[in-house]
Design a protein around this motif. Structure first.
Motif, PDB file in Angstrom:
ATOM      1  N   ALA A  76       0.845  -1.193   0.000  1.00 28.66           N
ATOM      2  CA  ALA A  76       0.000   0.000   0.000  1.00 28.66           C
ATOM      3  C   ALA A  76       0.881   1.243   0.000  1.00 28.66           C
ATOM      4  N   ARG A  77       0.433   2.248  -0.719  1.00 23.09           N
ATOM      5  CA  ARG A  77       1.190   3.495  -0.788  1.00 23.09           C
ATOM      6  C   ARG A  77       1.076   4.256   0.520  1.00 23.09           C
ATOM      7  N   ILE A  78       2.205   4.698   1.026  1.00 23.16           N
ATOM      8  CA  ILE A  78       2.224   5.447   2.267  1.00 23.16           C
ATOM      9  C   ILE A  78       1.974   6.927   1.999  1.00 23.16           C
ATOM     10  N   ASP A  79       2.531   7.440   0.948  1.00 25.01           N
ATOM     11  CA  ASP A  79       2.390   8.858   0.650  1.00 25.01           C
ATOM     12  C   ASP A  79       1.754   9.047  -0.725  1.00 25.01           C
ATOM     13  N   ASN A  80       1.325  10.241  -0.996  1.00 26.56           N
ATOM     14  CA  ASN A  80       0.662  10.553  -2.258  1.00 26.56           C
ATOM     15  C   ASN A  80       1.713  10.859  -3.321  1.00 26.56           C
ATOM     16  N   LYS A  81       1.785  10.009  -4.315  1.00 24.87           N
ATOM     17  CA  LYS A  81       2.734  10.225  -5.402  1.00 24.87           C
ATOM     18  C   LYS A  81       2.002  10.167  -6.737  1.00 24.87           C
ATOM     19  N   ASP A  82       0.896  10.891  -6.816  1.00 23.06           N
ATOM     20  CA  ASP A  82       0.129  10.924  -8.056  1.00 23.06           C
ATOM     21  C   ASP A  82       0.935  11.503  -9.205  1.00 23.06           C
ATOM     22  N   TYR A  83       1.919  12.333  -8.901  1.00 18.96           N
ATOM     23  CA  TYR A  83       2.713  12.921  -9.967  1.00 18.96           C
ATOM     24  C   TYR A  83       3.499  11.873 -10.738  1.00 18.96           C
ATOM     25  N   ARG A  84       3.636  10.674 -10.185  1.00 14.91           N
ATOM     26  CA  ARG A  84       4.353   9.608 -10.879  1.00 14.91           C
ATOM     27  C   ARG A  84       3.470   8.851 -11.858  1.00 14.91           C
ATOM     28  N   THR A  85       2.182   9.021 -11.763  1.00 18.81           N
ATOM     29  CA  THR A  85       1.265   8.350 -12.673  1.00 18.81           C
ATOM     30  C   THR A  85       0.811   9.340 -13.740  1.00 18.81           C
ATOM     31  N   THR A  86       0.404   8.819 -14.876  1.00 14.16           N
ATOM     32  CA  THR A  86       0.009   9.708 -15.970  1.00 14.16           C
ATOM     33  C   THR A  86      -1.247  10.495 -15.651  1.00 14.16           C
ATOM     34  N   LYS A  87      -2.104   9.965 -14.784  1.00 16.06           N
ATOM     35  CA  LYS A  87      -3.321  10.713 -14.464  1.00 16.06           C
ATOM     36  C   LYS A  87      -2.998  11.987 -13.704  1.00 16.06           C
ATOM     37  N   GLY A  88      -1.832  12.083 -13.124  1.00 13.08           N
ATOM     38  CA  GLY A  88      -1.439  13.289 -12.408  1.00 13.08           C
ATOM     39  C   GLY A  88      -1.146  14.468 -13.318  1.00 13.08           C
ATOM     40  N   TYR A  89      -1.041  14.232 -14.632  1.00 11.18           N
ATOM     41  CA  TYR A  89      -0.717  15.290 -15.587  1.00 11.18           C
ATOM     42  C   TYR A  89      -1.925  15.724 -16.409  1.00 11.18           C
ATOM     43  N   GLY A  90      -3.106  15.327 -16.012  1.00 11.69           N
ATOM     44  CA  GLY A  90      -4.310  15.644 -16.780  1.00 11.69           C
ATOM     45  C   GLY A  90      -4.587  17.125 -16.903  1.00 11.69           C
ATOM     46  N   TYR A  91      -4.177  17.910 -15.949  1.00 17.23           N
ATOM     47  CA  TYR A  91      -4.436  19.347 -15.958  1.00 17.23           C
ATOM     48  C   TYR A  91      -3.593  20.077 -17.003  1.00 17.23           C
ATOM     49  N   LEU A  92      -2.538  19.460 -17.529  1.00 17.21           N
ATOM     50  CA  LEU A  92      -1.636  20.145 -18.459  1.00 17.21           C
ATOM     51  C   LEU A  92      -2.307  20.515 -19.777  1.00 17.21           C
ATOM     52  N   ARG A  93      -3.250  19.697 -20.236  1.00 18.16           N
ATOM     53  CA  ARG A  93      -3.930  20.006 -21.492  1.00 18.16           C
ATOM     54  C   ARG A  93      -4.664  21.348 -21.379  1.00 18.16           C
ATOM     55  N   LYS A  94      -5.350  21.559 -20.262  1.00 14.97           N
ATOM     56  CA  LYS A  94      -6.080  22.808 -20.048  1.00 14.97           C
ATOM     57  C   LYS A  94      -5.102  23.982 -19.970  1.00 14.97           C
ATOM     58  N   LYS A  95      -3.987  23.801 -19.257  1.00 12.65           N
ATOM     59  CA  LYS A  95      -2.989  24.871 -19.154  1.00 12.65           C
ATOM     60  C   LYS A  95      -2.380  25.190 -20.527  1.00 12.65           C
ATOM     61  N   TRP A  96      -2.147  24.158 -21.329  1.00 12.16           N
ATOM     62  CA  TRP A  96      -1.560  24.369 -22.647  1.00 12.16           C
ATOM     63  C   TRP A  96      -2.522  25.157 -23.534  1.00 12.16           C
ATOM     64  N   ARG A  97      -3.825  24.819 -23.465  1.00  8.90           N
ATOM     65  CA  ARG A  97      -4.817  25.577 -24.236  1.00  8.90           C
ATOM     66  C   ARG A  97      -4.822  27.037 -23.811  1.00  8.90           C
ATOM     67  N   GLN A  98      -4.775  27.291 -22.508  1.00 12.22           N
ATOM     68  CA  GLN A  98      -4.748  28.669 -22.021  1.00 12.22           C
ATOM     69  C   GLN A  98      -3.504  29.387 -22.527  1.00 12.22           C
ATOM     70  N   TYR A  99      -2.389  28.721 -22.516  1.00 10.56           N
ATOM     71  CA  TYR A  99      -1.142  29.307 -22.996  1.00 10.56           C
ATOM     72  C   TYR A  99      -1.235  29.629 -24.484  1.00 10.56           C
ATOM     73  N   GLU A 100      -1.755  28.665 -25.285  1.00  9.94           N
ATOM     74  CA  GLU A 100      -1.899  28.906 -26.716  1.00  9.94           C
ATOM     75  C   GLU A 100      -2.839  30.064 -26.981  1.00  9.94           C
ATOM     76  N   GLN A 101      -3.929  30.158 -26.249  1.00 11.68           N
ATOM     77  CA  GLN A 101      -4.876  31.249 -26.444  1.00 11.68           C
ATOM     78  C   GLN A 101      -4.220  32.584 -26.114  1.00 11.68           C
ATOM     79  N   LYS A 102      -3.425  32.594 -25.070  1.00 10.97           N
ATOM     80  CA  LYS A 102      -2.719  33.815 -24.700  1.00 10.97           C
ATOM     81  C   LYS A 102      -1.767  34.232 -25.815  1.00 10.97           C
ATOM     82  N   MET A 103      -1.071  33.268 -26.394  1.00 13.27           N
ATOM     83  CA  MET A 103      -0.138  33.564 -27.484  1.00 13.27           C
ATOM     84  C   MET A 103      -0.887  34.101 -28.693  1.00 13.27           C
ATOM     85  N   LEU A 104      -2.033  33.498 -29.009  1.00 14.41           N
ATOM     86  CA  LEU A 104      -2.818  33.983 -30.152  1.00 14.41           C
ATOM     87  C   LEU A 104      -3.306  35.400 -29.900  1.00 14.41           C
ATOM     88  N   ASP A 105      -3.683  35.704 -28.699  1.00 12.15           N
ATOM     89  CA  ASP A 105      -4.139  37.046 -28.386  1.00 12.15           C
ATOM     90  C   ASP A 105      -3.008  38.056 -28.550  1.00 12.15           C
TER      91      ASP A 105
END
Length: 117
Positions: A76-105
């Motif tokens: 059993a996992r003792i500590d939270n290491k979600d950053y090691r799994t791919t599901k921990g990076y799900g928020y990056l798509r939204k951040k990338w879209r925001q970044y691209e929109q900012k660049m287009l603006d």
């Protein structure tokens, strides 16, 4: 009495095989046999004639060690290491879209200046 004698006569064997020399071993089936040699022959007769095989392992089930319940608790996992799994990076798509929109603006704003020739 006769059933008890059969149980002690036959042993359980697990059969693993791999299709090519570089592929991993996969569990195929288990079988009952009186000894290793008969188990190997049975595995070859029942499996190798059906599909191509590069190698076969026949392992007596009593030689396979499993984890005891106390040992499973250690997995059993003792500590939270979600950053090691791919599901921990799900928020990056939204951040990338925001970044691209900012660049287009910014590009759009720069294009408003126009060429003064």
């Amino acid at each position: 009495m006769r059933n008890e004698k059969k149980k002690s006569f036959y042993q359980e064997f697990e059969v693993f095989s791999k299709r090519t020399a570089t592929s991993p071993f996969q569990h195929q089936f288990c079988l009952l046999a009186p000894n290793e040699e008969v188990a190997m022959v049975m595995a070859q007769e029942n499996f190798m004639r059906r599909e191509p095989v590069a190698d076969i392992w026949v392992v007596n089930r009593k030689h396979i060690r499993t984890l005891h319940p106390e040992e499973k608790r250690m997995l059993a996992r003792i500590d939270n290491k979600d950053y090691r799994t791919t599901k921990g990076y799900g928020y990056l798509r939204k951040k990338w879209r925001q970044y691209e929109q900012k660049m287009l603006d910014e590009k759009e704003i720069l294009s408003w200046g126009g060429d003064k020739k």
